[in-house]
Design a protein around this motif. Structure first.
Motif, PDB file in Angstrom:
ATOM      1  N   MET A   1       0.838  -1.180   0.000  1.00 25.53           N
ATOM      2  CA  MET A   1       0.000   0.000   0.000  1.00 25.53           C
ATOM      3  C   MET A   1       0.888   1.250   0.000  1.00 25.53           C
ATOM      4  O   MET A   1       1.898   1.306   0.683  1.00 25.53           O
ATOM      5  CB  MET A   1      -0.911  -0.007   1.229  1.00 25.53           C
ATOM      6  CG  MET A   1      -1.732   1.262   1.307  1.00 25.53           C
ATOM      7  SD  MET A   1      -3.043   1.248   2.514  1.00 25.53           S
ATOM      8  CE  MET A   1      -4.288   0.360   1.633  1.00 25.53           C
ATOM      9  N   ILE A   2       0.480   2.232  -0.755  1.00 27.84           N
ATOM     10  CA  ILE A   2       1.225   3.485  -0.877  1.00 27.84           C
ATOM     11  C   ILE A   2       0.819   4.417   0.259  1.00 27.84           C
ATOM     12  O   ILE A   2      -0.370   4.644   0.486  1.00 27.84           O
ATOM     13  CB  ILE A   2       0.946   4.163  -2.241  1.00 27.84           C
ATOM     14  CG1 ILE A   2       1.294   3.233  -3.400  1.00 27.84           C
ATOM     15  CG2 ILE A   2       1.683   5.492  -2.357  1.00 27.84           C
ATOM     16  CD1 ILE A   2       2.730   2.795  -3.469  1.00 27.84           C
ATOM     17  N   ALA A   3       1.804   4.967   0.946  1.00 29.83           N
ATOM     18  CA  ALA A   3       1.535   5.930   2.017  1.00 29.83           C
ATOM     19  C   ALA A   3       0.889   7.185   1.433  1.00 29.83           C
ATOM     20  O   ALA A   3       1.292   7.665   0.375  1.00 29.83           O
ATOM     21  CB  ALA A   3       2.831   6.294   2.732  1.00 29.83           C
ATOM     22  N   GLN A   4      -0.123   7.693   2.126  1.00 34.41           N
ATOM     23  CA  GLN A   4      -0.786   8.942   1.765  1.00 34.41           C
ATOM     24  C   GLN A   4      -0.323   9.989   2.782  1.00 34.41           C
ATOM     25  O   GLN A   4      -0.619   9.865   3.970  1.00 34.41           O
ATOM     26  CB  GLN A   4      -2.305   8.786   1.816  1.00 34.41           C
ATOM     27  CG  GLN A   4      -2.840   7.713   0.891  1.00 34.41           C
ATOM     28  CD  GLN A   4      -2.578   8.019  -0.571  1.00 34.41           C
ATOM     29  OE1 GLN A   4      -2.852   9.109  -1.058  1.00 34.41           O
ATOM     30  NE2 GLN A   4      -2.035   7.041  -1.289  1.00 34.41           N
ATOM     31  N   VAL A   5       0.395  10.989   2.311  1.00 42.84           N
ATOM     32  CA  VAL A   5       1.005  11.974   3.205  1.00 42.84           C
ATOM     33  C   VAL A   5       0.460  13.358   2.869  1.00 42.84           C
ATOM     34  O   VAL A   5       0.506  13.781   1.710  1.00 42.84           O
ATOM     35  CB  VAL A   5       2.543  11.955   3.068  1.00 42.84           C
ATOM     36  CG1 VAL A   5       3.178  12.960   3.994  1.00 42.84           C
ATOM     37  CG2 VAL A   5       3.090  10.557   3.329  1.00 42.84           C
ATOM     38  N   SER A   6      -0.032  14.055   3.880  1.00 41.03           N
ATOM     39  CA  SER A   6      -0.507  15.418   3.643  1.00 41.03           C
ATOM     40  C   SER A   6       0.685  16.334   3.415  1.00 41.03           C
ATOM     41  O   SER A   6       1.801  16.031   3.861  1.00 41.03           O
ATOM     42  CB  SER A   6      -1.317  15.911   4.840  1.00 41.03           C
ATOM     43  OG  SER A   6      -0.451  16.231   5.911  1.00 41.03           O
ATOM     44  N   PRO A   7       0.474  17.448   2.737  1.00 38.16           N
ATOM     45  CA  PRO A   7       1.581  18.385   2.538  1.00 38.16           C
ATOM     46  C   PRO A   7       2.239  18.816   3.859  1.00 38.16           C
ATOM     47  O   PRO A   7       3.459  18.958   3.918  1.00 38.16           O
ATOM     48  CB  PRO A   7       0.923  19.562   1.823  1.00 38.16           C
ATOM     49  CG  PRO A   7      -0.194  18.939   1.063  1.00 38.16           C
ATOM     50  CD  PRO A   7      -0.724  17.875   1.991  1.00 38.16           C
ATOM     51  N   LEU A   8       1.442  18.982   4.903  1.00 38.16           N
ATOM     52  CA  LEU A   8       2.001  19.392   6.196  1.00 38.16           C
ATOM     53  C   LEU A   8       2.852  18.300   6.839  1.00 38.16           C
ATOM     54  O   LEU A   8       3.769  18.599   7.593  1.00 38.16           O
ATOM     55  CB  LEU A   8       0.887  19.814   7.159  1.00 38.16           C
ATOM     56  CG  LEU A   8       0.275  21.179   6.909  1.00 38.16           C
ATOM     57  CD1 LEU A   8      -0.856  21.447   7.899  1.00 38.16           C
ATOM     58  CD2 LEU A   8       1.326  22.273   6.981  1.00 38.16           C
ATOM     59  N   ALA A   9       2.539  17.046   6.561  1.00 40.93           N
ATOM     60  CA  ALA A   9       3.255  15.929   7.176  1.00 40.93           C
ATOM     61  C   ALA A   9       4.419  15.421   6.334  1.00 40.93           C
ATOM     62  O   ALA A   9       5.082  14.458   6.708  1.00 40.93           O
ATOM     63  CB  ALA A   9       2.279  14.785   7.444  1.00 40.93           C
ATOM     64  N   LEU A  10       4.690  16.081   5.223  1.00 43.84           N
ATOM     65  CA  LEU A  10       5.711  15.588   4.300  1.00 43.84           C
ATOM     66  C   LEU A  10       7.101  15.531   4.938  1.00 43.84           C
ATOM     67  O   LEU A  10       7.798  14.518   4.816  1.00 43.84           O
ATOM     68  CB  LEU A  10       5.734  16.450   3.038  1.00 43.84           C
ATOM     69  CG  LEU A  10       6.570  15.936   1.877  1.00 43.84           C
ATOM     70  CD1 LEU A  10       6.115  14.545   1.443  1.00 43.84           C
ATOM     71  CD2 LEU A  10       6.494  16.895   0.713  1.00 43.84           C
ATOM     72  N   ALA A  11       7.519  16.579   5.620  1.00 37.32           N
ATOM     73  CA  ALA A  11       8.857  16.585   6.236  1.00 37.32           C
ATOM     74  C   ALA A  11       8.985  15.445   7.247  1.00 37.32           C
ATOM     75  O   ALA A  11      10.022  14.774   7.306  1.00 37.32           O
ATOM     76  CB  ALA A  11       9.128  17.929   6.899  1.00 37.32           C
TER      77      ALA A  11
END
Length: 112
Positions: free
Chosen positions: A1-11
């Motif tokens: 499964m591909i991780a879904q990362v919000s722009p805020l959680a990217l770092a």
């Protein structure tokens, strides 16, 4: 499964991979890049339109974490799955795409 990362959680996601030199792979078309683009902050920005990714796969390092970005997240999800299928071990999709980036992380990024 591909991780879904919000722009805020990217770092945070990049840090969790435990590897250096993260990349954001923007898979939008050139006209979209001219309309709106992200500023590389803590990552390298690579731009390859979705349709060109298979032919240009050698331009990406499978050892580096890659977060895929498009307009709303559908194209980038497909590219992320393609990368994972081709040996990339640290792959994520930027959930909501550049539209979410503008809303959540950088309002100076144009919405379209």
């Amino acid at each position: 499964m591909i991780a879904q990362v919000s722009p805020l959680a990217l770092a945070e996601w990049f840090q969790s991979t435990g590897t250096a030199s993260p990349q954001v792979l923007d898979v939008r078309e050139p006209w979209e890049l001219q309309t709106a683009s992200v500023k590389p902050e803590g990552f390298e920005l690579v731009t390859i339109p979705m349709g060109e990714v298979p032919a240009r796969l050698e331009q990406l390092d499978p050892q580096r974490p890659v977060a895929c970005l498009c307009h709303h997240g559908a194209r980038s999800q497909r590219v992320a799955a393609f990368l994972a299928h081709n040996g990339f071990s640290h792959v994520a999709n930027v959930a909501g795409g550049i539209d979410a980036w503008s809303l959540e992380r950088d309002p100076s990024v144009a919405r379209y």
